[in-house]
Scaffold this active site. Structure first.
Site, PDB file in Angstrom:
ATOM      1  N   THR A  68       0.902  -1.161   0.000  1.00 43.86           N
ATOM      2  CA  THR A  68       0.000   0.000   0.000  1.00 43.86           C
ATOM      3  C   THR A  68       0.935   1.204   0.000  1.00 43.86           C
ATOM      4  OG1 THR A  68      -0.116   0.244   2.391  1.00 43.86           O
ATOM      5  CG2 THR A  68      -1.742  -1.234   1.398  1.00 43.86           C
ATOM      6  N   HIS A  69       0.543   2.267  -0.660  1.00 42.83           N
ATOM      7  CA  HIS A  69       1.407   3.454  -0.819  1.00 42.83           C
ATOM      8  C   HIS A  69       2.739   3.091  -1.471  1.00 42.83           C
ATOM      9  CE1 HIS A  69      -1.316   5.467   2.105  1.00 42.83           C
ATOM     10  NE2 HIS A  69      -1.317   4.272   2.672  1.00 42.83           N
TER      11      HIS A  69
ATOM     12  N   SER B 147      18.319  -0.514 -26.605  1.00 44.42           N
ATOM     13  CA  SER B 147      18.565   0.909 -26.810  1.00 44.42           C
ATOM     14  C   SER B 147      19.583   1.082 -27.917  1.00 44.42           C
ATOM     15  CB  SER B 147      19.092   1.525 -25.513  1.00 44.42           C
ATOM     16  OG  SER B 147      19.848   2.683 -25.788  1.00 44.42           O
TER      17      SER B 147
ATOM     18  N   LYS C 156      20.717  -2.066 -22.172  1.00 50.66           N
ATOM     19  CA  LYS C 156      19.286  -1.890 -21.939  1.00 50.66           C
ATOM     20  C   LYS C 156      18.405  -3.018 -22.477  1.00 50.66           C
ATOM     21  CE  LYS C 156      17.413   1.162 -20.273  1.00 50.66           C
ATOM     22  NZ  LYS C 156      17.106   2.532 -20.669  1.00 50.66           N
TER      23      LYS C 156
ATOM     24  N   GLU D 167       4.882  -0.186 -21.604  1.00 48.95           N
ATOM     25  CA  GLU D 167       4.854   1.277 -21.710  1.00 48.95           C
ATOM     26  C   GLU D 167       3.854   1.724 -22.779  1.00 48.95           C
ATOM     27  OE1 GLU D 167       8.994   2.987 -21.670  1.00 48.95           O
ATOM     28  OE2 GLU D 167       9.443   0.857 -21.535  1.00 48.95           O
TER      29      GLU D 167
ATOM     30  N   TYR E 164     -30.673  12.926 -37.310  1.00 53.39           N
ATOM     31  CA  TYR E 164     -29.315  12.772 -37.825  1.00 53.39           C
ATOM     32  C   TYR E 164     -28.655  14.121 -38.075  1.00 53.39           C
ATOM     33  CZ  TYR E 164     -25.292  11.484 -40.625  1.00 53.39           C
ATOM     34  OH  TYR E 164     -24.008  11.343 -41.095  1.00 53.39           O
TER      35      TYR E 164
HETATM   36  N1  ARG Z   1     -21.445   8.628 -44.056  1.00 48.23           N
HETATM   37  C1  ARG Z   1     -22.561   8.967 -43.210  1.00 48.23           C
HETATM   38  C2  ARG Z   1     -22.220   8.631 -41.761  1.00 48.23           C
HETATM   39  O1  ARG Z   1     -21.290   7.917 -41.542  1.00 48.23           O
HETATM   40  C3  ARG Z   1     -23.754   8.211 -43.633  1.00 48.23           C
HETATM   41  C4  ARG Z   1     -25.056   8.891 -43.360  1.00 48.23           C
HETATM   42  C5  ARG Z   1     -25.194  10.087 -44.198  1.00 48.23           C
HETATM   43  N2  ARG Z   1     -26.478  10.664 -44.188  1.00 48.23           N
HETATM   44  C6  ARG Z   1     -26.669  11.887 -44.655  1.00 48.23           C
HETATM   45  N3  ARG Z   1     -27.855  12.305 -44.601  1.00 48.23           N
HETATM   46  N4  ARG Z   1     -25.699  12.587 -45.127  1.00 48.23           N
HETATM   47  O2  ARG Z   1     -22.847   9.095 -40.845  1.00 48.23           O
END
Ligand code: ARG
Length: 475
Positions: free
Chosen positions: A156-157, A278, A284, A291, A318
């Protein structure tokens, strides 16, 4: 009029730089298999519902399968002018089969199409990530099993605290990975909802059958709201969140591996094949894998932050911003799978230096709690026993020795409760054996953990096999 598939209302073609800027084909082509499987299911549904003819459907399905072969073979010419994977495939289909190809997009928008592809893609990738999680869990169990008698200092620590079994330490990571597996199972469930049929945002005027599409594509659920269907990116955020937590676990393991293989600790030695040297310092041997895994954690967390930030201000439904969901998650998928696979190999190749770990326990005071517990079991209140043990440590440090080196007479000067059995009580093996509370580090508790780990692995395997059997194959 513009040549684009949506060119009707335009009097100019898109500016070349704008074209390149808004195209996603450079990265969304990796969803081609999902796009084709989704289109085959959609066309099949359109024919079944009498929206297109069976002949058109046959031509579409055959055309799409041809395209799939070309893309698989690497002989498909993707065009930036066609923006994304959806229009690249649709345009090629129409070039190949004529008018029937132009009927494929009936009752569908790219908005629900891209959502469908991404859901299917993530569903598959979740299963692949889970497979890699299990592989690393397996490597930890094997290594724990092979080293069941190895005692190391628990910290711990980052100060030596109490002796523990090395296997116990490894199995702590097994537990983290088990939760990661379960978290990805949750992601799977949220990806397993079918958006197609939402149209651009409001549904469609055609008499489609969404249940039929969902059945063909093995979706458990269907979005009940078309706006939600095309706007939801929760499953992407959840994937990135689960991936970030998983990477944090790997990063902690990396940090420990780096410490353990340093000269200062020397608890483990990594396989030569898993390290690099290295260019200047001939002596090394660097733990680059650990990492890099630690470093890549920041990158995956970055993708999560990017996605949360992208979505936070978006109005329904959308918006093109949503196209930004892909590069981050694709990179996160690659990073997580690769890191897991590499780490499993590293663990399997690691040499455990039992003697060095043992020395770290004996040449120190990590049995001081056990000294106090001994007195408590002989009737002394714990607070008092703590003080006696602390004094013993203090005196030993002053004399340059350890608790094991004290004589019974010296012990008895501190308390008459000490008897000859004190020697045995503070041996590291005894300290470990006596921590037999549920989930503790004792040999038998670790044995229990190993049994439980193996049971969990086979339960995970069942979930895994079921998900794999549900993957859709358009080939
Ligand atoms: N390439 C677009 C995307 O990955 C597809 C949908 C595009 N729709 C639009 N109305 N432009 O989201």
């Amino acid at each position: 009029m513009s040549e684009a598939m949506w060119g009707g209302r335009f009097s100019k073609t898109t500016d070349e730089m704008i074209n390149e800027f808004q195209a996603s084909i450079g990265f969304d082509k990796r969803m081609y298999h999902e796009d084709i499987a989704g289109s085959i299911a959609h066309a099949t549904m359109l024919a079944k519902c009498g929206i297109i003819t069976d002949e058109d459907k046959e031509a579409i399905v055959k055309g799409l399968k041809d395209i799939l072969k070309h893309i698989d073979a690497g002989s498909f010419d993707f065009s930036v002018d066609l923006e994304d994977i959806h229009m690249n495939i649709e345009k090629r289909l129409t070039d190949a089969i004529g008018e029937a190809g132009g009927r494929l997009h009936t009752a569908r928008s790219r908005n629900d199409q891209v959502a469908l592809d991404t859901h299917m893609y993530i569903r598959r990738q979740v299963t692949e990530v889970q497979r890699e999680i299990q592989n690393l869990q397996q490597a930890l169990v094997e290594t724990a099993e092979k080293n069941q008698d190895v005692i190391m200092p628990g910290y711990t620590h980052l100060q030596r605290a109490q002796p523990i079994l090395f296997a116990h330490h490894l199995l702590a990571y097994f537990g983290m990975l088990a939760r990661d597996f379960a978290r990805f199972e949750g992601v799977y469930q949220r990806a397993d909802i079918m958006p197609l049929g939402a149209g651009a945002l409001a549904g469609t005027t055609f008499p489609i059958d969404r249940e039929f599409v969902a059945r063909q594509l093995n979706f458990e659920h269907i979005y009940g709201n078309s706006l939600d269907a095309v706007s939801d990116r929760d499953y992407i955020m959840e994937f990135l969140a689960a991936a970030s937590i998983l990477m944090v676990h790997l990063s902690r393991l990396s940090e420990e591996t780096i410490l353990w293989c340093s000269r200062e600790f020397s608890f483990v030695e990594l396989d030569d094949a898993h390290c690099t040297g290295s260019s200047m310092m001939p002596q090394k041997k660097n733990p680059d894998v650990s990492e890099l895994v630690r470093g890549k954690t920041g990158r995956v967390i970055g993708h999560l932050m990017a996605m949360l930030t992208t979505v936070k201000g978006l109005p329904l439904a959308y918006n093109k911003d949503l196209q930004e969901d892909k590069e981050g998650i694709f990179d996160a998928i690659d990073t997580v799978k690769f890191s897991l696979a590499v780490y499993a190999q590293l663990i399997r190749g690691m040499k455990v230096r039992k003697d060095v770990m043992k020395r770290a326990v004996t040449e120190d005071f990590s049995n001081a709690t056990d000294l106090a517990d001994y007195l408590v079991k002989k009737g002394m209140p714990f607070r008092q026993a703590h003080a006696v043990s602390g004094t013993a440590v203090h005196d030993c440090i002053a004399k340059g020795k350890y608790l094991e080196d004290m004589t019974l007479a010296e012990f008895q000067q501190l308390s008459p409760l000490f008897e000859a059995d004190i020697k045995e009580a503070i041996r590291p093996e005894t300290c470990v054996r006596n921590r037999n509370s549920l989930g503790g580090t004792s040999y038998s508790q670790v044995e229990r953990q190993l049994t439980a780990a193996k049971e969990l692995l086979s339960a995970e395997q069942k979930i895994q096999s079921k998900a794999e059997s549900l993957q859709v194959n358009a080939r």
